[in-house]
Design an enzyme around this catalytic site. Structure first.
Site, short mmCIF file in Angstrom:
data_model
loop_
_atom_site.label_atom_id
_atom_site.label_comp_id
_atom_site.label_asym_id
_atom_site.label_seq_id
_atom_site.Cartn_x
_atom_site.Cartn_y
_atom_site.Cartn_z
N ASP A 87 35.28 -88.17 -50.76
CA ASP A 87 35.11 -89.10 -51.83
C ASP A 87 34.72 -88.01 -52.79
O ASP A 87 32.97 -88.54 -53.44
CB ASP A 87 34.23 -90.69 -51.64
CG ASP A 87 34.35 -91.10 -52.61
OD1 ASP A 87 35.11 -90.80 -53.38
OD2 ASP A 87 33.31 -91.98 -52.02
N CYS B 126 -0.99 -93.72 -69.53
CA CYS B 126 -0.79 -94.74 -68.74
C CYS B 126 -0.11 -93.53 -67.33
O CYS B 126 -0.32 -92.32 -67.30
CB CYS B 126 1.23 -94.86 -68.95
SG CYS B 126 1.77 -95.57 -67.16
N CYS C 223 7.23 -98.12 -70.24
CA CYS C 223 5.49 -98.61 -70.50
C CYS C 223 5.69 -97.59 -71.79
O CYS C 223 5.64 -96.70 -71.84
CB CYS C 223 4.31 -98.11 -69.68
SG CYS C 223 2.90 -97.46 -70.03
N LYS D 120 39.36 -88.65 -45.55
CA LYS D 120 40.02 -88.76 -47.13
C LYS D 120 38.35 -88.60 -47.70
O LYS D 120 37.49 -89.50 -48.31
CB LYS D 120 39.50 -90.57 -47.83
CG LYS D 120 40.66 -90.58 -48.99
CD LYS D 120 41.28 -91.73 -48.84
CE LYS D 120 41.59 -91.61 -50.44
NZ LYS D 120 40.92 -92.08 -51.82
N GLU E 123 43.24 -86.43 -41.73
CA GLU E 123 42.58 -85.87 -42.23
C GLU E 123 41.13 -87.06 -42.88
O GLU E 123 41.65 -88.37 -43.23
CB GLU E 123 42.74 -85.25 -43.32
CG GLU E 123 44.16 -84.39 -43.15
CD GLU E 123 44.92 -83.74 -44.16
OE1 GLU E 123 44.46 -83.49 -45.84
OE2 GLU E 123 46.21 -83.11 -44.03
N TYR F 263 43.21 -79.13 -49.63
CA TYR F 263 43.97 -80.73 -47.91
C TYR F 263 45.85 -80.05 -48.18
O TYR F 263 46.43 -81.37 -47.95
CB TYR F 263 43.32 -81.96 -48.25
CG TYR F 263 43.88 -82.53 -49.14
CD1 TYR F 263 44.44 -82.58 -51.19
CD2 TYR F 263 42.02 -83.10 -49.84
CE1 TYR F 263 44.42 -83.42 -52.10
CE2 TYR F 263 41.81 -83.47 -50.68
CZ TYR F 263 43.10 -83.64 -52.20
OH TYR F 263 42.48 -84.28 -53.61
N CYS G 18 2.72 -102.78 -68.25
CA CYS G 18 2.98 -101.85 -67.44
C CYS G 18 1.63 -102.37 -66.04
O CYS G 18 0.62 -102.52 -66.58
CB CYS G 18 2.86 -100.36 -67.73
SG CYS G 18 2.30 -99.75 -66.70
N LYS H 191 40.80 -96.98 -45.93
CA LYS H 191 39.82 -97.10 -46.44
C LYS H 191 38.67 -98.07 -45.69
O LYS H 191 39.23 -99.16 -45.25
CB LYS H 191 39.76 -98.01 -47.62
CG LYS H 191 40.80 -96.56 -49.06
CD LYS H 191 39.91 -95.96 -49.77
CE LYS H 191 40.13 -97.05 -51.08
NZ LYS H 191 39.39 -96.16 -52.35
N CYS I 174 -0.86 -99.21 -66.12
CA CYS I 174 -2.04 -99.48 -66.88
C CYS I 174 -2.03 -100.33 -68.24
O CYS I 174 -3.05 -100.69 -68.72
CB CYS I 174 -1.56 -98.53 -68.33
SG CYS I 174 -0.37 -98.44 -69.16
#
Ligand code: IVH
Length: 701
Positions: free
Chosen positions: A120, A432, A426, A118, A116, A227, A408, A314, A411
């Site tokens: 996540d 900005c 900023c 796996k 099957e 499952y 920044c 895995k 700006c």
């Protein structure tokens, strides 16, 4: 409708909706249109509102979420939730198979394995009693976990009521996952709100399961695969058989399951998915190999942590080396500076990677990153490329360290960093450009003011032409100011680091301008809670805004509330309370709000701007079908504004039905048989003397 009729209809609707959900989500073969499905659901919602005592805890309406699940009670697992022995090594898999075969061969038994995916995500234990989902509990420490039933009920692929004939008591184990599509959308929304992004789908799924409001969980569009069936005296001899039975009862069982007899078949399965997992719409982190026969499983037994009858293979995260070319510093809507590495293009997991996030200044320091370095890149959580290291052997002796910027890039303001936060920001919120544009983009968003015609880069063009500097300026736009504007813009999605920049031409022709002006006029009808959300106060999302608007009633009450008073609102903690206070302590924001108020936006909960005649006073009205000038919610609101009462089903007490297109044939028949008058949309408009806002033109501006 009397209570007995309602009971019957609720049962009919629930069953119908369950069937259509099953056809849609499990079989992927819908047999009705989305519209007809919504009609069934709306009818059920209305009936449950009218007869709350008939609303079952497993009604399909529960999937839209709503209840508070503030505390998650701890529940002891009936069967401990074990984990799987892991392996990254093919030889260990071969050892596992040979060992298992040998152990069982002693009894001259044939062994079958089931391979099957796996998944996540987050493992979940679902308890069913007499075909009804009664509990959903997270793994926790394996012995006990969190009861997250209300949130789990919002996941469409988890059956609330089973179909067919099933055991009276059993548990289904499965994985709650967040598909890539939901993950991208959720992160884009979080980016919009200035919230930290989820690093991967697993974290996002886990976070979404533990939300306080199940409505928010529903919005996250989680998914599930089951499952493992568990019960005393299971009536099946094999795992595969049990999963196929579960599929018939309505569980979502992955189609990618293979019964294998030989090591070769198992290796083929692993090899196939190692390559093809990139084409799945969700993350998997490996393959699970299980002994198929339940009696053989019993013979093999368990260790304290994991069963001896299964193993997980895995996948290794694929990694590649490439050159760092330069570093960009992006400015988010709330001023957060995100460093992004520009890389020499390289193939990774089926896509070309050109950029990778560098997270923040600390991350760059920890890596000790230099320009021209050869970096090691992986795809964190399979989606966003991540730099995990540097090959310092390949570093040139004179290479320059990557320094975080002090000002920044957009700006020039000096950056600041709040204590306890990793990000530099900023502070020039009002001046900005990316912050201003970001705020305006948020303001016009679908869930905020819904000024769709201003989307797709148009805000940027208007801003760059110095016509707007805040969202309040939008309401000063006129036909003459907009007509003829044109610019080629770079479509550069801050979030999707994988994407290449694309350019496109944005031009303001007659129709575009008229649409923009019309939708600005229409936006004055948007209810207060969405206006509050649209203001873009840090961490005040859609749901929070709704709760604040409902609790406080109007903008003045919010503007004048202290941090302590704000914290008394359900779900508003100290950070959000402080963010609200900071927003309204800024005189410039007050001025913007006052201008919006003058433009006629809604700053009071539920109150209408115009006092409307009460021609529908005391009338019971049923609306049916789709309308040209109103959404269904709007027409219902209009009815209420004029003193009428919305009812869901036609009876002899109904005064009239307002029929749009596609009026349900049953409703029509019923109205006719009871002699209830049916009004067309135009007749209704004439009756109330109402000019729908959508017919307005931009001339007001
Ligand atoms: S069977 C006794 N099958 O992997 C454990 N688990 O590391 C039975 N998982 O906690 C689990 N896909 O959350 C099984 N097809 C699958 C799975 C799977 C993902 C997760 C599950 C478990 C973890 C074990």
């Amino acid at each position: 409708m009397n209570i007995d009729e309602a009971k019957k209809r609720i049962a009919e609707l629930s069953e119908l909706i369950d069937i259509h959900n099953y056809n849609y989500y499990i079989l992927s073969q819908p047999t009705i249109s989305d519209y007809d499905f919504d009609m069934l659901m709306n009818e059920l919602i209305e009936l449950e509102k009218e007869f709350p005592e008939l609303a079952s805890p497993t009604s399909p309406t529960k999937r839209v979420g709503g209840d508070i699940t503030k505390l998650f009670p701890t529940v002891k697992h009936r069967y401990p939730m074990l984990s799987l022995a892991n392996s990254y090594n093919r030889d260990e898999i071969i050892d596992f198979i040979n060992r298992t075969k040998k152990l069982l061969d002693e009894n001259n038994e044939q062994v079958e394995f089931v391979c099957e995916l796996k998944f996540d995500g987050v493992s979940i234990s679902l308890t069913y009693e007499h075909g009804v989902l009664v509990r959903a509990v997270t793994r926790g420490d394996g012995a006990q976990g969190d009861d997250v039933t209300n949130n789990v009920k919002t996941i469409k692929t988890i059956p609330l009521n089973l179909r067919g004939s099933y055991p009276d008591f059993f548990e289904m184990r499965g994985e709650i996952i967040m598909p890539h599509e939901s993950f991208n959308r959720v992160n884009a929304e979080r980016d919009d709100l200035g919230l930290p992004l989820f690093a991967n789908c697993r974290n996002a799924a886990s976070g979404s399961l533990k939300l306080m409001f199940s409505k928010e969980t529903a919005n996250r569009r989680l998914d599930n695969f089951c499952y493992y069936m568990m019960m005393d005296n299971i009536p099946y001899s094999s795992h595969y058989e049990s999963l196929m039975a579960a599929k018939n009862w309505g569980f979502n069982i992955s189609p990618h399951i293979k019964v294998c007899q030989t090591i070769g078949e198992i290796e083929d399965f692993i090899n196939y998915w190692d390559v093809n997992r990139k084409n799945l719409p969700f993350d998997i982190d490996g393959i699970v190999i299980k002994v198929n026969s339940f009696s053989q499983r019993d013979e093999l037994g368990l260790t304290s942590k994991s069963p001896r009858w299964a193993i997980a293979y895995k996948f290794k995260a694929e990694e590649v080396k490439t050159k760092l070319l330069s570093v960009d510093f992006q400015v988010g809507r709330h001023g957060t500076i995100t460093p992004v590495a520009n890389l020499e293009p390289v193939q990774l997991g089926g896509t070309t990677v050109k950029r990778a996030t560098l997270n923040n200044a600390d991350f760059i320091k920890q890596l000790d990153l230099h320009y021209d370095d050869t970096v090691v890149v992986i795809k964190g959580g399979e989606i966003i490329p991540k730099i995990i290291g540097i090959d310092t052997d390949l570093r040139k002796p004179d290479s320059q360290e990557v320094e975080f910027i002090k000002r920044c890039p957009k700006c020039g303001a000096e950056l600041i960093k709040n204590e306890g936060e990793a990000a530099w920001r900023c502070p020039n919120t009002i001046g900005c450009p990316p912050q201003i544009k970001g705020r305006i983009e948020h303001f016009i968003g679908r869930k905020a003011m819904n000024i769709e015609s201003l989307g797709e880069g148009k805000v940027e063009v208007i801003f760059d032409n110095h016509l707007i500097n805040s969202y309040a300026d939008l309401y000063d736009l006129t036909y003459d100011k907009l007509y003829g504007l044109e610019k080629i813009i770079v479509v550069d999605d801050e979030y999707s680091l994988m994407n290449e920049s694309v350019t496109k031409k944005v031009s303001f022709k007659e129709k575009t301008v008229t649409n923009i002006l019309n939708s600005l006029i229409k936006s004055r009808e948007v209810p207060f809670s969405r206006v509050l959300f649209a203001l873009g106060i840090k961490e005040v999302g859609e749901v929070t805004a709704k709760i604040i608007a409902n609790t406080m009633g109007n903008i003045d009450a919010i503007m004048n509330a202290s941090v302590e008073e704000l914290q008394e609102i359900n779900t508003v903690g100290p950070t959000i309370a402080q963010n609200i206070r900071d927003f309204f302590d800024d005189e410039r924001n007050i001025q913007i709000v006052n201008r919006l108020r003058e433009f006629g936006l809604q700053f009071e909960q539920e109150k209408k701007t115009v006092s409307e005649n009460q021609v529908l006073d005391g009338k019971s009205i049923v609306v049916s079908g789709v309308f040209t000038n109103f959404s269904r919610d709007e027409i219902k609101q209009v009815i209420e504004n004029h003193g009428g009462k919305n009812v869901s089903s036609i009876s002899s007490k109904t005064d009239f039905v307002v029929a749009g297109e596609k009026m349900g044939p049953e409703k029509k028949k019923k109205a006719e048989s009871l002699g209830v008058k049916i009004l067309t949309e135009t007749e209704f408009i004439e009756m109330i003397g109402y000019t729908p806002q959508t017919k307005s033109t931009g001339t007001l501006f």
